[in-house]
Structures are given as C-alpha cells and as structure tokens.
Design a protein around this motif. Sequence first.
Motif, mmCIF file in Angstrom:
data_model
loop_
_atom_site.group_PDB
_atom_site.id
_atom_site.type_symbol
_atom_site.label_atom_id
_atom_site.label_comp_id
_atom_site.label_asym_id
_atom_site.label_seq_id
_atom_site.Cartn_x
_atom_site.Cartn_y
_atom_site.Cartn_z
ATOM 1 N N THR A 24 -59.762 -81.878 20.921
ATOM 2 C CA THR A 24 -60.669 -82.034 22.063
ATOM 3 C C THR A 24 -61.664 -83.180 21.834
ATOM 4 O O THR A 24 -62.498 -83.446 22.700
ATOM 5 C CB THR A 24 -61.444 -80.719 22.338
ATOM 6 O OG1 THR A 24 -62.030 -80.288 21.126
ATOM 7 C CG2 THR A 24 -60.530 -79.636 22.895
ATOM 8 N N ASP A 27 -49.507 -75.260 21.965
ATOM 9 C CA ASP A 27 -49.161 -75.412 20.537
ATOM 10 C C ASP A 27 -47.783 -74.820 20.220
ATOM 11 O O ASP A 27 -47.145 -75.200 19.248
ATOM 12 C CB ASP A 27 -50.258 -74.827 19.637
ATOM 13 C CG ASP A 27 -50.616 -73.402 20.003
ATOM 14 O OD1 ASP A 27 -50.376 -72.998 21.157
ATOM 15 O OD2 ASP A 27 -51.113 -72.678 19.126
ATOM 16 N N LYS A 28 -47.300 -73.920 21.086
ATOM 17 C CA LYS A 28 -45.955 -73.348 20.894
ATOM 18 C C LYS A 28 -44.881 -74.433 21.039
ATOM 19 O O LYS A 28 -43.747 -74.265 20.618
ATOM 20 C CB LYS A 28 -45.679 -72.232 21.923
ATOM 21 C CG LYS A 28 -46.660 -71.067 21.855
ATOM 22 C CD LYS A 28 -46.254 -70.056 20.785
ATOM 23 C CE LYS A 28 -47.159 -68.860 20.708
ATOM 24 N NZ LYS A 28 -48.526 -69.107 20.255
ATOM 25 N N VAL A 86 -53.351 -80.192 18.948
ATOM 26 C CA VAL A 86 -54.330 -80.140 20.044
ATOM 27 C C VAL A 86 -55.673 -80.637 19.511
ATOM 28 O O VAL A 86 -56.103 -80.234 18.424
ATOM 29 C CB VAL A 86 -54.469 -78.698 20.587
ATOM 30 C CG1 VAL A 86 -55.508 -78.647 21.711
ATOM 31 C CG2 VAL A 86 -53.127 -78.173 21.100
ATOM 32 N N TYR A 113 -62.453 -78.155 36.964
ATOM 33 C CA TYR A 113 -62.074 -77.949 35.558
ATOM 34 C C TYR A 113 -63.062 -78.592 34.590
ATOM 35 O O TYR A 113 -62.959 -78.426 33.395
ATOM 36 C CB TYR A 113 -60.663 -78.489 35.310
ATOM 37 C CG TYR A 113 -59.593 -77.623 35.949
ATOM 38 C CD1 TYR A 113 -58.939 -76.652 35.202
ATOM 39 C CD2 TYR A 113 -59.268 -77.762 37.295
ATOM 40 C CE1 TYR A 113 -57.969 -75.845 35.776
ATOM 41 C CE2 TYR A 113 -58.297 -76.963 37.881
ATOM 42 C CZ TYR A 113 -57.653 -76.001 37.120
ATOM 43 O OH TYR A 113 -56.704 -75.203 37.691
ATOM 44 N N PRO A 157 -52.961 -76.530 28.610
ATOM 45 C CA PRO A 157 -52.354 -75.198 28.762
ATOM 46 C C PRO A 157 -52.545 -74.371 27.490
ATOM 47 O O PRO A 157 -52.439 -74.887 26.377
ATOM 48 C CB PRO A 157 -50.871 -75.516 28.996
ATOM 49 C CG PRO A 157 -50.816 -76.931 29.428
ATOM 50 C CD PRO A 157 -51.993 -77.623 28.819
ATOM 51 N N LYS A 158 -52.794 -73.072 27.678
ATOM 52 C CA LYS A 158 -53.142 -72.160 26.582
ATOM 53 C C LYS A 158 -52.126 -72.150 25.438
ATOM 54 O O LYS A 158 -52.486 -72.102 24.282
ATOM 55 C CB LYS A 158 -53.237 -70.743 27.161
ATOM 56 C CG LYS A 158 -54.585 -70.099 26.975
ATOM 57 C CD LYS A 158 -54.551 -68.706 27.548
ATOM 58 C CE LYS A 158 -55.922 -68.082 27.460
ATOM 59 N NZ LYS A 158 -56.003 -66.886 28.270
ATOM 60 N N TYR A 159 -50.841 -72.173 25.786
ATOM 61 C CA TYR A 159 -49.811 -71.982 24.763
ATOM 62 C C TYR A 159 -49.114 -73.286 24.390
ATOM 63 O O TYR A 159 -48.009 -73.270 23.874
ATOM 64 C CB TYR A 159 -48.799 -70.937 25.251
ATOM 65 C CG TYR A 159 -49.476 -69.617 25.557
ATOM 66 C CD1 TYR A 159 -50.010 -68.843 24.523
ATOM 67 C CD2 TYR A 159 -49.622 -69.165 26.858
ATOM 68 C CE1 TYR A 159 -50.675 -67.645 24.791
ATOM 69 C CE2 TYR A 159 -50.281 -67.969 27.137
ATOM 70 C CZ TYR A 159 -50.798 -67.218 26.102
ATOM 71 O OH TYR A 159 -51.453 -66.042 26.355
ATOM 72 N N LYS A 205 -60.719 -78.468 27.127
ATOM 73 C CA LYS A 205 -59.963 -77.220 26.908
ATOM 74 C C LYS A 205 -59.383 -76.665 28.203
ATOM 75 O O LYS A 205 -58.292 -76.111 28.232
ATOM 76 C CB LYS A 205 -60.888 -76.161 26.289
ATOM 77 C CG LYS A 205 -60.904 -76.209 24.781
ATOM 78 C CD LYS A 205 -61.513 -74.941 24.220
ATOM 79 C CE LYS A 205 -61.551 -75.058 22.706
ATOM 80 N NZ LYS A 205 -62.826 -74.694 22.132
ATOM 81 N N THR A 206 -60.145 -76.838 29.293
ATOM 82 C CA THR A 206 -59.713 -76.288 30.591
ATOM 83 C C THR A 206 -58.480 -77.001 31.144
ATOM 84 O O THR A 206 -57.826 -76.489 32.046
ATOM 85 C CB THR A 206 -60.852 -76.435 31.621
ATOM 86 O OG1 THR A 206 -61.328 -77.791 31.565
ATOM 87 C CG2 THR A 206 -61.984 -75.473 31.351
ATOM 88 N N LEU A 240 -52.656 -80.078 31.851
ATOM 89 C CA LEU A 240 -52.315 -78.868 32.613
ATOM 90 C C LEU A 240 -51.484 -79.158 33.872
ATOM 91 O O LEU A 240 -50.548 -78.444 34.180
ATOM 92 C CB LEU A 240 -53.609 -78.138 33.002
ATOM 93 C CG LEU A 240 -53.474 -76.778 33.667
ATOM 94 C CD1 LEU A 240 -52.878 -75.761 32.707
ATOM 95 C CD2 LEU A 240 -54.844 -76.291 34.163
#
Length: 309
Positions: free
Chosen positions: A208, A200-201, A206, A234, A196-198, A192-193, A167
């Motif tokens: 864990t 995989d774009k 990804v 985090y 970054p959320k996106y 996960k924290t 992140l």
Amino acid sequence: MSELSVNHLLGIKYLNKEDIKLIFETADHFKEVINRPIKKVPSLRDITIANLFFENSTRTKLSFELAQKRLSADVINFSSAQSSVKKGETLIDTVNNILSMKVDMVVMRHPNPGAGVFLSKHVSASIVNAGDGAHEHPTQALLDSYSIREKLGNVKGKKVVIVGDILHSRVALSNIFALQLQGAEVMVCGPKTLIPKYIDKLGVKVETNLRKALNWCDVANMLRVQNERMDISYFPTTREYTQQFGVNKALLDSLDKEITIMHPGPINRGVEITSDVADSSQSIILDQVQNGVAVRMAVIYLLASKIKQ
Ligand code: CP
C-alpha cells in the motif's frame, strides 16, 4: 508449436505459456510487416470479422479494426449505442443476426463479466474478448507483456507492479495471469479499498506504499481509477488519491534506479500519472498502443488459421 491451444481468446487464464510465445513470435513478424511501405498482407481475404462494442473504446476498437484491415479481412463494426439493442434485442439474437451474414469471427467488448464465454457456447464463430466488465482484457495484457519484452528483452524474472484501482480492473487480472505464465513477479499497489480481499491467493505481492512498490519493481503499470464502475466512494478525495498513489517526476527521480512506466489508457493526467511522466523517456505508453496492432494481428491470424482447418 504452430497453432494455439484454444479456438477463442476469452481470457489469459485459458492460454498456456506456449500460446503466448507463439502469439509474440507471430506479432514480431507482423510488426515488421506494418513498418513496410505496403503495410498489408492478403492472409485473411476469405475471413469476415464483426467488431461488437457494447461499451466505449478508443484504442482497442481502432487497433482491432486496423489489425483486421492489415490482414485483408472483411470488417463490419457494431456499436450498441446505435443498434437495435436499444429496442430490447438480446445479445444472442444480435449476434445470431450478424452471424447469419456469414461472419467467421466476433471481437466483443461487453460490460458483463463472462459475456465472451457465454457467447462462445451459443454461436459457431470464433470469439475474441476485447474486455468483459471487470473480468479480463486479454489482448491488453498480451500487448503489455509484448511491450515489456521489447523494452527489457524478456518478461521472465522481471518485477512488475500494477498500481491503482485493482478491484475494478480487467487489465489487472489479465496482466497478473499473463505475467505469471511468463515467469515475472507481480505486485499490486493501491488503497486497501481498491485491492480485492483475496488477491494474495493469486500469488501476487500486495503493497500500500507506492514508494516501496516503485523501489521494488522494474516496471510500473499505472491504472486509471474506474469511476464508472463505482457506486460508492473508495477513497476520500481525488487529491488525496493522487498524493498517495499518483506517480510524478519528483518521485521517479528520487528512486535509486530507472523504472519503466506503462499505462493501458485512457490516462487521467494529473491523477494517477503526471504529464511529465506520461510523456517522458521512461514511459512506453505509446509503444504499448503501437504494439497493440501487431499483437492483435497475431491473435486474429492464429485464430483464423484454426477456422480454416
Ligand atoms: N486500453 C483500453 O482498453 O483502452 P480503450 O478503452 O480506449 O479501448
């Protein structure tokens, strides 16, 4: 191709595959030069470079300065802590004052993402981004890929996992772009924290579970948890982070293959990596640092060639 497609090195996202190939072939030549008894070439005797560091650095700052001196450039160093920035001077005023002393190239580390891009639009010098906030650290990604190429023969087809604080990491983003340009498969692994959320774009896998990630990869690039960029927690405790995402010798020895371990530094020994891994034969951490000089010589030399045209 004999010249870069860009006039500045602002991020890997502005480079193409041929640029990286050219930088590596040029770095191969300079690596040979810096292993000679006389480690210096006169290539940039007519070039003046300012190193502007608005954030702390050990490796990047020293490596750029050494690269510039090995190329015989004139070098001036600026550190914001001892400067008139403390009296309220703006970035543009600071740089324009330095450029009025006839500086051709600026190497800049800055806490704000996009600082290099901003500067390149306002000044005439060639700009090299030495790390801009959590955005990009292009020369780190180049030296990382160069070190994988040296160790494993090729970057294409290799599986690389980037582990830890994705992140807040400029190293992660630049590495993702650089590795993908060269045909490597990239995975990120961490809590996960801290992913970054996106992400995989960007076409990365990804994971864990660190053991699964290490079983998948050829190379693991271990990142530091960047506490200085965090204003909240985090993960519960550092001990818990280390238990889940720290790499140690027992974990490496329990894998069914020998993987290569990297780290951009600075290392937090005992947190993301234990000393017996960092100092082991599987680690290429000091090779990365050594290759940083040749790779930065290549970047500076190729950008300076464009100034001279
Ligand atoms: N890898 C890296 O950027 O290290 P420094 O912060 O010491 O320059």
